[in-house]
Write a protein that holds these residues in place. Sequence first.
Motif, short mmCIF file in Angstrom:
data_model
loop_
_atom_site.label_atom_id
_atom_site.label_comp_id
_atom_site.label_asym_id
_atom_site.label_seq_id
_atom_site.Cartn_x
_atom_site.Cartn_y
_atom_site.Cartn_z
N ALA A 170 0.83 -1.20 0.00
CA ALA A 170 0.00 0.00 0.00
C ALA A 170 0.86 1.25 0.00
CB ALA A 170 -0.94 -0.02 1.21
N GLY A 171 1.98 1.22 0.74
CA GLY A 171 2.89 2.36 0.75
C GLY A 171 3.51 2.61 -0.61
N ALA A 172 3.83 1.55 -1.33
CA ALA A 172 4.39 1.71 -2.68
C ALA A 172 3.38 2.33 -3.63
CB ALA A 172 4.85 0.36 -3.21
N ARG A 173 2.11 1.98 -3.44
CA ARG A 173 1.07 2.60 -4.28
C ARG A 173 0.94 4.10 -3.95
NH1 ARG A 173 -2.17 -2.22 -2.98
NH2 ARG A 173 -2.30 -3.58 -4.81
N VAL A 174 1.01 4.42 -2.68
CA VAL A 174 0.85 5.81 -2.26
C VAL A 174 1.93 6.71 -2.85
CG1 VAL A 174 0.92 7.37 -0.26
CG2 VAL A 174 -0.43 5.25 -0.15
N ILE A 175 3.17 6.22 -2.89
CA ILE A 175 4.27 7.05 -3.42
C ILE A 175 4.31 7.07 -4.93
CG2 ILE A 175 5.64 6.66 -1.34
CD1 ILE A 175 7.34 4.70 -2.94
N GLY A 176 3.37 6.37 -5.58
CA GLY A 176 3.24 6.49 -7.02
C GLY A 176 4.03 5.50 -7.84
N MET A 177 4.44 4.40 -7.27
CA MET A 177 5.15 3.38 -8.06
C MET A 177 4.23 2.76 -9.10
SD MET A 177 7.61 1.24 -5.44
CE MET A 177 8.15 0.19 -6.80
N HIS A 178 4.79 2.43 -10.26
CA HIS A 178 4.00 1.79 -11.32
C HIS A 178 3.54 0.42 -10.84
CE1 HIS A 178 3.00 -0.04 -15.21
NE2 HIS A 178 2.91 1.21 -15.67
N PRO A 179 2.31 0.02 -11.17
CA PRO A 179 1.81 -1.29 -10.70
C PRO A 179 2.73 -2.46 -11.06
CG PRO A 179 0.01 -0.01 -11.59
CD PRO A 179 1.26 0.78 -11.86
N LEU A 180 3.31 -2.45 -12.28
CA LEU A 180 4.22 -3.54 -12.65
C LEU A 180 5.48 -3.52 -11.80
CD1 LEU A 180 3.95 -3.63 -16.55
CD2 LEU A 180 2.96 -5.23 -14.90
N ALA A 181 5.96 -2.34 -11.46
CA ALA A 181 7.14 -2.23 -10.60
C ALA A 181 6.83 -2.77 -9.21
CB ALA A 181 7.61 -0.79 -10.52
N ILE A 182 5.64 -2.46 -8.70
CA ILE A 182 5.25 -2.99 -7.39
C ILE A 182 5.16 -4.51 -7.45
CG2 ILE A 182 3.44 -3.02 -5.64
CD1 ILE A 182 2.67 -0.20 -6.54
N ALA A 183 4.54 -5.02 -8.53
CA ALA A 183 4.33 -6.47 -8.63
C ALA A 183 5.65 -7.24 -8.69
CB ALA A 183 3.48 -6.78 -9.87
N PHE A 184 6.59 -6.74 -9.50
CA PHE A 184 7.80 -7.54 -9.74
C PHE A 184 8.99 -7.13 -8.88
CE2 PHE A 184 5.39 -8.16 -13.69
CZ PHE A 184 5.40 -9.54 -13.74
N ARG A 185 8.95 -5.94 -8.28
CA ARG A 185 10.06 -5.52 -7.43
C ARG A 185 9.75 -5.66 -5.94
NH1 ARG A 185 11.92 0.32 -9.28
NH2 ARG A 185 13.11 0.05 -7.33
N GLU A 186 8.48 -5.53 -5.58
CA GLU A 186 8.10 -5.57 -4.17
C GLU A 186 7.39 -6.88 -3.78
OE1 GLU A 186 9.07 -3.24 -2.18
OE2 GLU A 186 9.86 -1.93 -3.75
N VAL A 187 6.51 -7.35 -4.65
CA VAL A 187 5.66 -8.50 -4.30
C VAL A 187 6.33 -9.82 -4.68
CG1 VAL A 187 3.44 -9.62 -4.69
CG2 VAL A 187 3.56 -7.13 -4.46
N LEU A 188 6.78 -9.94 -5.93
CA LEU A 188 7.31 -11.22 -6.42
C LEU A 188 8.47 -11.76 -5.58
CD1 LEU A 188 7.37 -13.52 -8.44
CD2 LEU A 188 8.72 -12.08 -9.97
N PRO A 189 9.47 -10.94 -5.19
CA PRO A 189 10.57 -11.51 -4.39
C PRO A 189 10.10 -12.18 -3.11
CG PRO A 189 11.19 -9.35 -5.23
CD PRO A 189 9.73 -9.53 -5.55
N ASN A 190 9.04 -11.67 -2.50
CA ASN A 190 8.52 -12.27 -1.26
C ASN A 190 7.64 -13.48 -1.53
OD1 ASN A 190 9.50 -10.31 0.84
ND2 ASN A 190 8.37 -8.89 -0.44
N ALA A 191 7.19 -13.63 -2.77
CA ALA A 191 6.36 -14.78 -3.12
C ALA A 191 7.18 -15.94 -3.69
CB ALA A 191 5.29 -14.36 -4.14
N LEU A 192 8.47 -15.72 -3.93
CA LEU A 192 9.29 -16.72 -4.61
C LEU A 192 9.62 -17.98 -3.80
CD1 LEU A 192 11.93 -14.87 -6.81
CD2 LEU A 192 10.09 -16.39 -7.54
N PRO A 193 9.89 -17.90 -2.48
CA PRO A 193 10.33 -19.12 -1.77
C PRO A 193 9.44 -20.33 -1.97
CG PRO A 193 10.71 -17.20 -0.41
CD PRO A 193 9.96 -16.70 -1.61
N PRO A 194 8.10 -20.24 -1.83
CA PRO A 194 7.28 -21.43 -2.07
C PRO A 194 7.35 -21.91 -3.53
CG PRO A 194 6.04 -19.78 -0.85
CD PRO A 194 7.27 -19.11 -1.36
N VAL A 195 7.54 -20.98 -4.44
CA VAL A 195 7.65 -21.36 -5.86
C VAL A 195 8.95 -22.11 -6.10
CG1 VAL A 195 7.74 -20.49 -8.23
CG2 VAL A 195 6.23 -19.39 -6.55
N LEU A 196 10.04 -21.60 -5.55
CA LEU A 196 11.34 -22.25 -5.74
C LEU A 196 11.39 -23.61 -5.07
CD1 LEU A 196 13.75 -19.21 -5.24
CD2 LEU A 196 13.01 -20.26 -7.39
N ALA A 197 10.57 -23.81 -4.03
CA ALA A 197 10.53 -25.11 -3.36
C ALA A 197 10.05 -26.22 -4.30
CB ALA A 197 9.63 -25.04 -2.14
#
Length: 276
Positions: A170-197
């Motif tokens: 939500a903070g990344a959205r407030v400061i105006g980050m592009h949605p794709l940047a939020i998805a792949f720079r902020e969200v994806l790295p934290n979602a990767l561990p179960p995927v890599l498993a």
Amino acid sequence: MSPLRRFLRTPEAFAGAILLAALIAMALSASLLFPGDPQAIAGPAMLPPFQDWSLPLGTDRLGRNVLAELFHGARTSLAVGLTAAAAALVVGAVVGTLAGFAGGIVDEVLMRITDAFQTVPSFLLALAFVSVVGPSLGIVVIAIALGTWTGPARVARAEVLSIRERDYVAGARVIGMHPLAIAFREVLPNALPPVLAMSSVIVAAAILTEAALSFLGLGDPNRVTWGGMIAEGRTVLRTAPFLSIVPGIALVLTVLGVYLAGEGIVETTAVRRGLS
């Protein structure tokens, strides 16, 4: 205790690491120990193992060195397994992240495409794709990835759905980050561990699928493969069973090593999360 030491102290992880180290050593040393064409005639046909120490595992029905083929086949199995798994994980992570983060119509379209791929068994999909396009190493990798990316996609989507509502997003959205940047720079790295498993399962499945395709004559004809060696020995199974048994044992040990190493990684990661 460091993660590596914790990993090696797990019995299944240690056994898997030994088996994978042997596979990697075979793949890397194939050209050094057996330079030249591994499919070239090296001696009399159908030489049994341990009869000639220059050909310790004997020769096949065309007189080719079985040990040289085994080492070069390890290179093919490792290349296909790692490349196909990497492609499946990348495609699955991207699709799952886009579906989970965007939601709405994008989520619906991407998940229905995922469902369509999942309705076809992965091996049948790979078999049909290679049959239509033609056998080569690159085509086999693509065919295997086509049938295995759906699992990582669903896991990534589930993780992203839970992460996208957190405060830092939500903070990344407030400061105006592009949605794709939020998805792949902020969200994806934290979602990767179960995927890599899932990587160990995908690598093992890729190695088995490549062997099955080669067994059916749909592997790369210019490369030695364990599946092709098993198929070659099938015609003389009664008189020279070692031609199928040797690559079959190598294939079983490789898949077992991948699974054991994967289980060790999951257990080590779980212990580490519990400690933290």
